[in-house]
Design an enzyme around this catalytic site. Structure first.
Site, PDB file in Angstrom:
ATOM      1  N   VAL A  44       0.715  -1.041  -0.053  1.00  6.16           N
ATOM      2  CA  VAL A  44       0.001   0.100  -0.025  1.00  6.16           C
ATOM      3  C   VAL A  44       0.815   1.336  -0.014  1.00  6.16           C
ATOM      4  O   VAL A  44       0.482   2.134  -0.775  1.00  6.16           O
ATOM      5  CB  VAL A  44      -0.998  -0.112   1.157  1.00  6.16           C
ATOM      6  CG1 VAL A  44      -1.754   1.301   1.042  1.00  6.16           C
ATOM      7  CG2 VAL A  44      -1.938  -1.215   1.235  1.00  6.16           C
ATOM      8  N   CYS A  45       1.975   1.217   0.872  1.00  7.13           N
ATOM      9  CA  CYS A  45       2.733   2.443   1.099  1.00  7.13           C
ATOM     10  C   CYS A  45       3.495   2.846  -0.397  1.00  7.13           C
ATOM     11  O   CYS A  45       3.798   3.957  -0.877  1.00  7.13           O
ATOM     12  CB  CYS A  45       3.950   2.268   2.087  1.00  7.13           C
ATOM     13  SG  CYS A  45       3.056   1.919   3.719  1.00  7.13           S
ATOM     14  N   THR A  46       3.852   1.541  -1.189  1.00  7.09           N
ATOM     15  CA  THR A  46       4.618   1.806  -2.333  1.00  7.09           C
ATOM     16  C   THR A  46       3.578   2.445  -3.377  1.00  7.09           C
ATOM     17  O   THR A  46       3.858   3.264  -3.969  1.00  7.09           O
ATOM     18  CB  THR A  46       4.998   0.368  -2.907  1.00  7.09           C
ATOM     19  OG1 THR A  46       5.770  -0.239  -1.973  1.00  7.09           O
ATOM     20  CG2 THR A  46       5.790   0.767  -4.152  1.00  7.09           C
ATOM     21  N   PHE A  49       3.562   6.274  -2.271  1.00 11.78           N
ATOM     22  CA  PHE A  49       4.585   7.125  -2.538  1.00 11.78           C
ATOM     23  C   PHE A  49       4.459   7.529  -4.225  1.00 11.78           C
ATOM     24  O   PHE A  49       4.920   8.402  -4.683  1.00 11.78           O
ATOM     25  CB  PHE A  49       5.904   6.392  -2.070  1.00 11.78           C
ATOM     26  CG  PHE A  49       6.525   6.768  -0.819  1.00 11.78           C
ATOM     27  CD1 PHE A  49       7.341   7.608  -0.659  1.00 11.78           C
ATOM     28  CD2 PHE A  49       5.888   6.062   0.179  1.00 11.78           C
ATOM     29  CE1 PHE A  49       8.023   7.985   0.631  1.00 11.78           C
ATOM     30  CE2 PHE A  49       6.657   6.159   1.379  1.00 11.78           C
ATOM     31  CZ  PHE A  49       7.342   7.409   1.717  1.00 11.78           C
TER      32      PHE A  49
END
Length: 218
Positions: A44-46, A49
Site C-alpha cells: 500500500v505504501c509503495t 509514494f
C-alpha cells in the site's frame, strides 16, 4: 503532550536519502506535507509514494514541498525508490526521512515515547506511522489525518484540503463540506455583515451564522 493543530512542529534535524537538514530550514517560506509510513517495501505504501510522485507538478503549483517518512534506513529508502518509480512511472524526487530511531514518529505523536523496533519486526510494529501532516510556512501544523495500513490514502483529498487551507489563509474565509477551488466560501462569523459586504461584496445568508460568498480572486 501530542502535536495538535496550530502547534509549531518540532525543528528536528533529519537524515534522508537526499542528505541531512533541519525540518524548519527545509520548509523555508513554503507549505509542506509530511507523509509517514510504517515500513519500506510494503504494497500500500509503495502505491502511495507513487501517487505523491505523480503529483509533483501539483505540489509545485501550490508552493508546497513534500517529504516522506519511513522507519527504515537510508539504504533501504534508496532501493525502495526504484520500486516506487516503477509503480509510478515517473521519478520520485522528494526526500524520504530515515526514521529508524523513531525520533520523528515520536515527536509527531505517531508512536508512544516507549516504542521501539523489535528484531524481526513487521509493519504491524509501527502500524500507526500512517499519518499525513500539512504544515504552513509559519511551521505550524494545519491538518493531520491518519489511515490504517490496509486503506490507501486519497491524495486527491490531500490536494483538496491543501487548496482549502491556502484559500482560508489568504482570504480569511472558511470552506464548506466537499468544497473545491472555484466554489463559494464561508464568511467567518466574527466578520460583521457590514464588514463582509465591504470586503466581499454580495453574499448569501443561508442561516444567521452561515453566510456564503464567491471565492475571492487569487
Amino acid at each position: 503532550m501530542g502535536l495538535r493543530i496550530n502547534d509549531t512542529i518540532p525543528d528536528l534535524t533529519v537524515t534522508t536519502d537526499q542528505g541531512s537538514f533541519s525540518l524548519h530550514e527545509w520548509i523555508g517560506d513554503d507549505w509542506a506535507i509530511l507523509f509517514s509510513h510504517p515500513k519500506d517495501f510494503t504494497p500500500v505504501c509503495t502505491t502511495e509514494f507513487g501517487a505523491v510522485a505523480k503529483l509533483a507538478d501539483e505540489w509545485e503549483k501550490r508552493g508546497t514541498k513534500v517529504i516522506g517518512v519511513s522507519v527504515d534506513g537510508v539504504d533501504d529508502h534508496v532501493k525502495w525508490k526504484g520500486d516506487i518509480e516503477q509503480v509510478a512511472g515517473t521519478k520520485a524526487g522528494f526526500p524520504i526521512i530515515a526514521d529508524d530511531g523513531l525520533e520523528v514518529s515520536k515527536a509527531f505523536d505517531m508512536l508512544p515515547a516507549e516504542a521501539y523496533l523489535p528484531d524481526g519486526r513487521t509493519p504491524a510494529d509501527s502500524a500507526t506511522v500512517r499519518s499525513v501532516f500539512i504544515i504552513g510556512p509559519d511551521k505550524k501544523l494545519k491538518l493531520s489525518m491518519t489511515y490504517p495500513m490496509n486503506v490507501g490514502r486519497n491524495f486527491a483529498e490531500v490536494l483538496r484540503a491543501l487548496d482549502g487551507l491556502q484559500t482560508a489563509a489568504k482570504h480569511n474565509v472558511a470552506t464548506p463540506a466537499d468544497w473545491t477551488v472555484g466554489e463559494d466560501v464561508i464568511i467567518p462569523t466574527a466578520v460583521s455583515d457590514a464588514d463582509a459586504r465591504e470586503k466581499f461584496g454580495e453574499f448569501e445568508t443561508v442561516l444567521p451564522y452561515l453566510r456564503k460568498t464567491k471565492a475571492p480572486a487569487a
